[in-house]
Design a protein around this motif. Sequence first.
Motif, PDB file in Angstrom:
ATOM      1  N   LEU A  87       0.819  -1.219   0.000  1.00 49.24           N
ATOM      2  CA  LEU A  87       0.000   0.000   0.000  1.00 49.24           C
ATOM      3  C   LEU A  87       0.851   1.267   0.000  1.00 49.24           C
ATOM      4  CD1 LEU A  87      -2.852  -0.756  -0.316  1.00 49.24           C
ATOM      5  CD2 LEU A  87      -1.945  -2.338   1.359  1.00 49.24           C
ATOM      6  N   ARG A  88       2.140   1.117   0.328  1.00 46.31           N
ATOM      7  CA  ARG A  88       3.023   2.269   0.176  1.00 46.31           C
ATOM      8  C   ARG A  88       3.307   2.482  -1.304  1.00 46.31           C
ATOM      9  NH1 ARG A  88       7.995   2.673   3.955  1.00 46.31           N
ATOM     10  NH2 ARG A  88       6.182   2.975   5.291  1.00 46.31           N
ATOM     11  N   HIS A  89       3.747   1.398  -1.976  1.00 48.90           N
ATOM     12  CA  HIS A  89       4.158   1.565  -3.372  1.00 48.90           C
ATOM     13  C   HIS A  89       2.976   1.689  -4.333  1.00 48.90           C
ATOM     14  CE1 HIS A  89       8.386   1.552  -2.646  1.00 48.90           C
ATOM     15  NE2 HIS A  89       8.239   0.507  -1.826  1.00 48.90           N
ATOM     16  N   SER A  90       1.793   1.300  -3.895  1.00 47.56           N
ATOM     17  CA  SER A  90       0.615   1.513  -4.752  1.00 47.56           C
ATOM     18  C   SER A  90       0.221   2.989  -4.769  1.00 47.56           C
ATOM     19  CB  SER A  90      -0.562   0.704  -4.210  1.00 47.56           C
ATOM     20  OG  SER A  90      -0.954   1.238  -2.954  1.00 47.56           O
ATOM     21  N   GLY A  91       0.753   3.733  -3.785  1.00 39.46           N
ATOM     22  CA  GLY A  91       0.400   5.155  -3.688  1.00 39.46           C
ATOM     23  C   GLY A  91      -0.689   5.429  -2.657  1.00 39.46           C
ATOM     24  N   HIS A  92      -1.238   4.360  -2.051  1.00 37.06           N
ATOM     25  CA  HIS A  92      -2.363   4.577  -1.130  1.00 37.06           C
ATOM     26  C   HIS A  92      -1.967   5.271   0.171  1.00 37.06           C
ATOM     27  CE1 HIS A  92      -4.418   1.757  -3.827  1.00 37.06           C
ATOM     28  NE2 HIS A  92      -5.528   2.309  -3.365  1.00 37.06           N
ATOM     29  N   GLU A  93      -0.784   4.962   0.685  1.00 36.86           N
ATOM     30  CA  GLU A  93      -0.376   5.627   1.939  1.00 36.86           C
ATOM     31  C   GLU A  93      -0.343   7.139   1.763  1.00 36.86           C
ATOM     32  OE1 GLU A  93       3.346   4.210   3.499  1.00 36.86           O
ATOM     33  OE2 GLU A  93       2.353   2.736   4.805  1.00 36.86           O
ATOM     34  N   ALA A  94       0.149   7.562   0.615  1.00 33.49           N
ATOM     35  CA  ALA A  94       0.306   9.000   0.406  1.00 33.49           C
ATOM     36  C   ALA A  94      -0.975   9.675  -0.073  1.00 33.49           C
ATOM     37  CB  ALA A  94       1.428   9.249  -0.599  1.00 33.49           C
ATOM     38  N   THR A  95      -1.767   8.978  -0.881  1.00 35.19           N
ATOM     39  CA  THR A  95      -2.835   9.712  -1.577  1.00 35.19           C
ATOM     40  C   THR A  95      -4.248   9.176  -1.401  1.00 35.19           C
ATOM     41  OG1 THR A  95      -2.608   8.436  -3.603  1.00 35.19           O
ATOM     42  CG2 THR A  95      -1.221  10.382  -3.400  1.00 35.19           C
ATOM     43  N   PHE A  96      -4.425   8.034  -0.703  1.00 34.67           N
ATOM     44  CA  PHE A  96      -5.791   7.510  -0.615  1.00 34.67           C
ATOM     45  C   PHE A  96      -6.540   8.217   0.509  1.00 34.67           C
ATOM     46  CE2 PHE A  96      -9.081   4.227   0.271  1.00 34.67           C
ATOM     47  CZ  PHE A  96      -9.649   4.241  -0.978  1.00 34.67           C
ATOM     48  N   SER A  97      -6.825   9.486   0.263  1.00 31.40           N
ATOM     49  CA  SER A  97      -7.463  10.265   1.318  1.00 31.40           C
ATOM     50  C   SER A  97      -8.530  11.165   0.730  1.00 31.40           C
ATOM     51  CB  SER A  97      -6.410  11.107   2.031  1.00 31.40           C
ATOM     52  OG  SER A  97      -5.710  11.873   1.076  1.00 31.40           O
ATOM     53  N   ASP A  98      -9.461  11.528   1.569  1.00 27.84           N
ATOM     54  CA  ASP A  98     -10.479  12.506   1.195  1.00 27.84           C
ATOM     55  C   ASP A  98     -10.275  13.720   2.088  1.00 27.84           C
ATOM     56  OD1 ASP A  98     -11.873  11.256  -0.834  1.00 27.84           O
ATOM     57  OD2 ASP A  98     -13.163  10.153   0.560  1.00 27.84           O
ATOM     58  N   PRO A  99     -10.528  14.938   1.559  1.00 27.12           N
ATOM     59  CA  PRO A  99     -10.412  16.114   2.404  1.00 27.12           C
ATOM     60  C   PRO A  99     -11.572  16.179   3.402  1.00 27.12           C
ATOM     61  CG  PRO A  99     -10.984  16.733   0.169  1.00 27.12           C
ATOM     62  CD  PRO A  99     -10.857  15.247   0.172  1.00 27.12           C
ATOM     63  N   MET A 100     -11.242  16.466   4.653  1.00 33.00           N
ATOM     64  CA  MET A 100     -12.309  16.576   5.665  1.00 33.00           C
ATOM     65  C   MET A 100     -12.203  17.933   6.348  1.00 33.00           C
ATOM     66  SD  MET A 100     -10.800  14.464   8.812  1.00 33.00           S
ATOM     67  CE  MET A 100      -9.220  14.940   9.500  1.00 33.00           C
ATOM     68  N   VAL A 101     -13.348  18.370   6.863  1.00 30.81           N
ATOM     69  CA  VAL A 101     -13.342  19.589   7.675  1.00 30.81           C
ATOM     70  C   VAL A 101     -14.045  19.307   8.994  1.00 30.81           C
ATOM     71  CG1 VAL A 101     -13.248  21.347   5.867  1.00 30.81           C
ATOM     72  CG2 VAL A 101     -15.438  20.360   6.498  1.00 30.81           C
ATOM     73  N   ASP A 102     -13.605  20.011  10.039  1.00 37.66           N
ATOM     74  CA  ASP A 102     -14.254  19.872  11.344  1.00 37.66           C
ATOM     75  C   ASP A 102     -15.064  21.124  11.634  1.00 37.66           C
ATOM     76  OD1 ASP A 102     -13.028  17.490  11.726  1.00 37.66           O
ATOM     77  OD2 ASP A 102     -11.359  18.284  12.910  1.00 37.66           O
ATOM     78  N   ASN A 103     -16.177  20.913  12.313  1.00 34.16           N
ATOM     79  CA  ASN A 103     -16.936  22.039  12.835  1.00 34.16           C
ATOM     80  C   ASN A 103     -16.480  22.253  14.276  1.00 34.16           C
ATOM     81  OD1 ASN A 103     -18.728  23.937  13.670  1.00 34.16           O
ATOM     82  ND2 ASN A 103     -20.589  22.695  13.314  1.00 34.16           N
ATOM     83  N   LYS A 104     -15.810  23.375  14.537  1.00 31.34           N
ATOM     84  CA  LYS A 104     -15.240  23.606  15.877  1.00 31.34           C
ATOM     85  C   LYS A 104     -16.313  23.747  16.943  1.00 31.34           C
ATOM     86  CE  LYS A 104     -12.075  26.558  14.062  1.00 31.34           C
ATOM     87  NZ  LYS A 104     -11.099  27.644  14.003  1.00 31.34           N
ATOM     88  N   LYS A 105     -17.545  24.076  16.505  1.00 27.89           N
ATOM     89  CA  LYS A 105     -18.620  24.267  17.477  1.00 27.89           C
ATOM     90  C   LYS A 105     -19.042  22.962  18.147  1.00 27.89           C
ATOM     91  CE  LYS A 105     -20.991  28.428  15.827  1.00 27.89           C
ATOM     92  NZ  LYS A 105     -22.098  28.842  14.953  1.00 27.89           N
TER      93      LYS A 105
END
Length: 503
Positions: A74-92
């Motif tokens: 999963l490192r060399h497939s690129g997943h460690e670096a890029t298999f992500s979605d952007p998330m945001v938190d609501n501080k409230k």
Amino acid sequence: PATSMEELVSLCKRRGFIFQGSEIYGGLQGFYDYGPLGVELKNNLKAAWWRANVYERDDMEGLDASIIMHRMVLRHSGHEATFSDPMVDNKKNNKRYRLDHLVKDQKADVIAKVAQAMGQSADNFPAVVAALNASPTQASEALRAAGVRDPFSGEVGEWTEPKPFNMMFKTTIGPVADDESYGYLRPETAQGIFTNFKNVVDSTSRRLPFGIAQIGKAFRNEITPRNFIFRVRELEQMEIEFFCVPGTDEDWHAHWLEKRLTWWEDQGVPRSKIEILDVPKEDLAHYSKRTYDLMYDYPTLGHEEIEGIANRSDYDLGSHTKNQSELGLVASVEENNDSIAKLTIPHPETNKPVVPFVIEPSAGVDRAFLAVLSEAFTKETLENGNERIVLKLRPHLAPIKVAVIPLARNREEITDVAKKIKAELQGLGLGRVLYEDSGNIGKAYRRHDEVGTPFCVTVDFDTVGKGEDAALVDTVTVRDRDTLAQERVKISDLSVWIQAKLR
Ligand code: ATP
């Protein structure tokens, strides 16, 4: 077809297709269990895919690789670096959302404001998402300026800058939990195919072009699992990696697009309900030369991805091979000093080692299940004014092929005949045949309409010579799910009759 997701969810629970995972402890979000009928339909769907893609072709092999994989894969497939979605938190309230889902769920005027703040047109939502992902600071400013509301509280949120969230499940392997003893649950089945490329070639003597097919579980820690089984954290995929000579890849890509659309049609999911999205260059994943997303028109959700068909160039084998620099790779890959295998195959004409290009048709079993169910779902008003729900599944997908119903459940002369018929039909190998003595006949018919059983066979007093019509001895009533026609068929003809109809 179904007109809302709700009616499908309700049918699934009521009739035992799908249950919430860990339900007796309050449920676990993003996990579902397939019940007695769900497992049959799902198995039939997978078998149909395997038949079409492995057995009916001469250029495919099958595989069932393990789910937990070496972290290097999963490192060399690129997943460690890029298999992500952007998330945001609501501080409230410390709620966390996937950025694109959060924006998509806003009212139209809010989406328009976000789009404007990002310098994009609200009509082009993918472009808005791409812009949000590209500049985190501007994105959080846009969310604030547009007054983006928290879908949970309904109030305007106080949003953090978007951060990437890696979706892989990581787990400890073995008794010692140190920095190196971990692996990942695969986020796609594909990597097991690439890591076995050489094994399959060496053991089968395959030459280009050929493909490897696999069906299996994959795991994604989705930030916001939702929409029933459409977006889950434990999913199942049906994937093909088709290896071909570089330069022939575009033709094979077109071939697979056509094949896959035909297959969907054969499962009762018509072309008219699938939009082909030729993914714009700027939205392509970094490994992809070109991708078609098949967007099925789901009830309530609208057009969403059911399958992706990607031209992945030589990125995957190129990323996992040793001696990368000698191989003239087209894709740009990260350096690999960990692999011990050279992932090449002789070019069919020159015999020189070549890293093949890959065409990947990748479909989700759960999303397929939902589409098939949705297309089959039918609400009819009968002549007597009653409404009936019937699942008009293609016979090969039906969880139960035939229900054999004894008209009286405590009359041995009737139940004996019914049990014999059940055993004989079961022996035909069509799939599940059910001996059904659970209630009155009307209820049984209604139930089998709702779960899509193509035929109900009823053994009555006439069958066993205790009725009024002597001509009906040794015959049974066969009821057709779709036409509701009832036909009297000789028991001795029944197997042939049923086989012909279910073919
Ligand atoms: P999405 O954009 O909807 O998250 P994706 O582009 O990440 O999907 P792929 O990585 O292309 O999806 O995965 C191939 C197929 O696997 C998809 O077409 C879909 O059918 C299925 N799939 C992916 N993620 C999920 C999920 N969380 N739940 C159910 N099925 C999924």
